[in-house]
Design an enzyme around this catalytic site. Sequence first.
Site, PDB file in Angstrom:
ATOM      1  N   GLY A  77       0.830  -1.203   0.000  1.00 15.47           N
ATOM      2  CA  GLY A  77       0.000   0.000   0.000  1.00 15.47           C
ATOM      3  C   GLY A  77       0.853   1.235   0.000  1.00 15.47           C
ATOM      4  N   PRO A  78       0.236   2.358  -0.311  1.00 14.63           N
ATOM      5  CA  PRO A  78       1.001   3.606  -0.399  1.00 14.63           C
ATOM      6  C   PRO A  78       1.612   4.001   0.945  1.00 14.63           C
ATOM      7  CG  PRO A  78      -1.348   3.983  -0.853  1.00 14.63           C
ATOM      8  CD  PRO A  78      -1.177   2.532  -0.632  1.00 14.63           C
ATOM      9  N   THR A  84       0.012   4.722   5.045  1.00 10.85           N
ATOM     10  CA  THR A  84      -1.316   4.163   5.257  1.00 10.85           C
ATOM     11  C   THR A  84      -1.388   3.283   6.499  1.00 10.85           C
ATOM     12  OG1 THR A  84      -0.671   2.509   3.627  1.00 10.85           O
ATOM     13  CG2 THR A  84      -2.151   4.246   2.893  1.00 10.85           C
ATOM     14  N   HIS A 120     -15.796   8.838 -14.610  1.00 11.85           N
ATOM     15  CA  HIS A 120     -15.093   7.821 -15.385  1.00 11.85           C
ATOM     16  C   HIS A 120     -15.412   6.417 -14.844  1.00 11.85           C
ATOM     17  CE1 HIS A 120     -11.472   6.578 -17.807  1.00 11.85           C
ATOM     18  NE2 HIS A 120     -11.641   5.520 -17.028  1.00 11.85           N
ATOM     19  N   GLU A 121     -15.268   6.271 -13.539  1.00 12.86           N
ATOM     20  CA  GLU A 121     -15.527   4.955 -12.937  1.00 12.86           C
ATOM     21  C   GLU A 121     -16.996   4.586 -13.052  1.00 12.86           C
ATOM     22  OE1 GLU A 121     -13.177   3.068 -12.310  1.00 12.86           O
ATOM     23  OE2 GLU A 121     -11.609   4.590 -12.386  1.00 12.86           O
TER      24      GLU A 121
HETATM   25  N1  LIG Z   1      -5.005   3.557   9.781  1.00 16.78           N
HETATM   26  C1  LIG Z   1      -4.382   4.373  10.643  1.00 16.78           C
HETATM   27  N2  LIG Z   1      -4.941   4.624  11.833  1.00 16.78           N
HETATM   28  C2  LIG Z   1      -4.331   5.442  12.703  1.00 16.78           C
HETATM   29  N3  LIG Z   1      -3.168   6.055  12.480  1.00 16.78           N
HETATM   30  C3  LIG Z   1      -2.577   5.860  11.315  1.00 16.78           C
HETATM   31  C4  LIG Z   1      -3.151   5.008  10.335  1.00 16.78           C
HETATM   32  N4  LIG Z   1      -2.340   4.994   9.274  1.00 16.78           N
HETATM   33  C5  LIG Z   1      -1.293   5.769   9.564  1.00 16.78           C
HETATM   34  N5  LIG Z   1      -1.429   6.313  10.783  1.00 16.78           N
HETATM   35  C6  LIG Z   1      -0.495   7.234  11.426  1.00 16.78           C
HETATM   36  O1  LIG Z   1       0.563   7.484  10.534  1.00 16.78           O
HETATM   37  C7  LIG Z   1       1.802   7.086  11.115  1.00 16.78           C
HETATM   38  C8  LIG Z   1       2.695   6.518  10.057  1.00 16.78           C
HETATM   39  O2  LIG Z   1       2.150   5.341   9.552  1.00 16.78           O
HETATM   40  P1  LIG Z   1       3.051   4.099   9.218  1.00 16.78           P
HETATM   41  O3  LIG Z   1       4.476   4.409   9.435  1.00 16.78           O
HETATM   42  O4  LIG Z   1       2.497   2.914   9.875  1.00 16.78           O
HETATM   43  O5  LIG Z   1       2.765   4.027   7.664  1.00 16.78           O
HETATM   44  P2  LIG Z   1       3.401   3.034   6.636  1.00 16.78           P
HETATM   45  O6  LIG Z   1       2.293   2.568   5.787  1.00 16.78           O
HETATM   46  O7  LIG Z   1       4.228   2.046   7.321  1.00 16.78           O
HETATM   47  O8  LIG Z   1       4.256   4.035   5.805  1.00 16.78           O
HETATM   48  P3  LIG Z   1       5.659   3.800   5.148  1.00 16.78           P
HETATM   49  O9  LIG Z   1       5.388   3.042   3.902  1.00 16.78           O
HETATM   50  O10 LIG Z   1       6.065   5.211   4.907  1.00 16.78           O
HETATM   51  O11 LIG Z   1       6.524   3.088   6.134  1.00 16.78           O
HETATM   52  C9  LIG Z   1       1.424   6.094  12.158  1.00 16.78           C
HETATM   53  O12 LIG Z   1       2.372   6.047  13.176  1.00 16.78           O
HETATM   54  C10 LIG Z   1       0.109   6.643  12.656  1.00 16.78           C
HETATM   55  O13 LIG Z   1       0.311   7.682  13.582  1.00 16.78           O
HETATM   56 ZN   LIG Z   2     -11.042   3.624 -17.001  1.00 18.31          ZN
END
Ligand SMILES: Nc1ncnc2c1ncn2[C@@H]1O[C@H](COP(=O)(O)OP(=O)(O)OP(=O)(O)O)[C@@H](O)[C@H]1O
Ligand SMILES: [Zn+2]
Length: 681
Positions: A254-255, A258, A475-476
Amino acid sequence: MERPASQERKGPNAEGPDRDDEPKPWRSEGLPSGPPAPQRPKINWRRFLITLLAVYAGFFLISSFFDTGGTETVSYTQFTRQVQAKNVKDIYAKGYSVQGDLKNAAKDPDSGDRSYTKFSTEIPVFADKDQLYQQLTSAGVEIKAEPVSADRGFFVNLLLSLLPVLLLAGLWIWFIRRSAGNMMGGGGMGGLGGLGRSKAATPVEAGKVRVDFDDVAGIDEVENELAEVVDYLKEPDKYRRLGAKLPKGVLLTGPPGTGKTLLARAVAGEADVPFFSAGASEFIEMIVGVGASRVRELFEEARKVAPSIIFIDEIDAIGRARGGSTVGGHDEREQTLNQILTEMDGFTGSEGVIVIAATNRPEILDPALLRPGRFDRTVMVSAPDADGRLAILKVHTRGVPLADDVNLAQLAKSTPGMTGADLANLVNEAALLAAKRGNAKVRARDLTDALEKILLGTARAVVIPQEERRRTAYHEAGHALLGMLQPGADPVRKISIIPRGRALGVTLSTPDTDRYAYDEKYLRDRIVGALGGMAAEQVVYGVITTGAENDLEQVTLIARGMVGRWGMSSRIGPLTILPSSADGQLTAAPATLAAVDEETRRIVDECYEVALRVLTENRDRLDAIVAALLEHETLGEAEAYAAAGLPRGGHVDAPVSTREEEGPVSTWEEEGVRRERGGPR
Ligand SMILES: Nc1ncnc2c1ncn2[C@@H]1O[C@H](COP(=O)(O)OP(=O)(O)OP(=O)(O)O)[C@@H](O)[C@H]1O
Ligand SMILES: [Zn+2]
């Protein structure tokens, strides 16, 4: 409920500074506390290299100064002429190099008007040295000589030539000292005992991980998928008795921002087991073999305290498909990757170590990582929809006093495209603003100002502009509505305008039953559906965008196949004209190929006409789906059909699968050039 207050407040790069001054390749949590390892100053490689270069250049300057400073370099002929003219006072010979002083200043033979008294020259090996000696003594020149090894210039030269060796030695010593800090014992690196084995990782947090599923919001589906892992870690015996095989590895994709890291920690927290985390890039060292031994060590530690979790962030740094590039560090990366694979193959699931890895770029991973027994489970974590963002905002404002005018639901609606990390950052910025303004509570204005600041301050688009969302929604909705209305099409399972990787949105259709052969009607409906996005933009806006690139690729592929391979055009007849792969042989006459192109075009044109007509006739349904999409951002099967005011005609209820690799699935993803999130980090 306990939660790490400081961690909650960090932005998308929350882990950044931590990583930078962390000498060890991994951190562990949830182990009994021990004495902290001495902090070793981290070597700044760039500065180190620049200093070296400067020193090198300095040596060159100094040595050239010693050689020629203030002296004229003259030819041997010039020198003998001065000797014969008895104008040489003394010389100083080192090997064949001669420096000396003149009695009276001589004119520079080249420029003519510059004069000199100090000179240097080289005596050719073939010169008659006896004769030269006689001339010198008879001219009364004072001769000084030194052995070659005492040469000052020679020392400089020696240093210069030794520098690379010294440099390497220095590096080596530094490396050994550094490894000694967190490694001990022998073995790891063949003859180099002392390298490659590490001491027990020092806990970062005493006690257990203090994050659980309550801290992770807006991605409940993902939590459910991981609940099984938690249960297993809690009671491994329950599973062991039944001989059940559980996944050894879970890949979170995932991005950025997230919550993948957060999620992994929450799994450890929920299961109450030790948590080891490492960034994949931290394994890779200059010296081949060290990454692999660190991996081995990490798994050993984790196994000792099993059940436990190993988290490897950014696995793509080492898990890239093998082969291909052979740029530096390639071997090391490959060895490290192989070690991870070996470790995962080696421990049976019953040992209770679960490896969770995260990546933003699953598509570049070595397929070997995804084989059964390794990361055989992939969980996709996507950016949250409006409801998800509200839930995340609630989590991050738990410890923040909010004024009455704050409307989190409204805020969630006005932040489409933001990830959990973005939202955490937003809340923190607002709290900082409120404090600066001397307020006791965070007010709505603080939040809107913070949002504005973030939007202005970040290069990437954090919030998707309303107009772009509307266009994506149309579009979707175009794809989806045609999928619902065309009798032969597969039922629509999901529509989303949440960006995912490079895709701006996605519409997902799957058949109710497996299909093995496709008839012409079905294929035409597929083409109509694929053209639906473009047609909807045409109907609503009168212009089309670049977003339909993928769609058109699909369309071309199907239409050409119909004509050139599956005999579905009466003009061409049941002949194979086009090869099934790009490198296949073309055997048809040019005229036939032209006919194939014409037929392909005819089919696509007819399908596009259908798409335009159906969407124009059903504009109200299209608008209704768009309204629902803008409101909810994702629509499941039932919601989508309800929004369109259509029954799920004749379609059998099949379990909805969001895993796109399963079955013959048509997805229409829109390529978005603008929407590349994250970027280099
Ligand atoms: N679904 C969520 N619920 C609550 N807090 C979130 C959530 N997603 C992200 N956060 C907040 O964003 C911070 C950073 O997220 P995290 O490092 O887990 O992302 P990641 O997907 O691992 O990103 P990366 O790919 O950059 O490592 C978390 O410590 C939290 O504070
Ligand atoms: Zn399309």
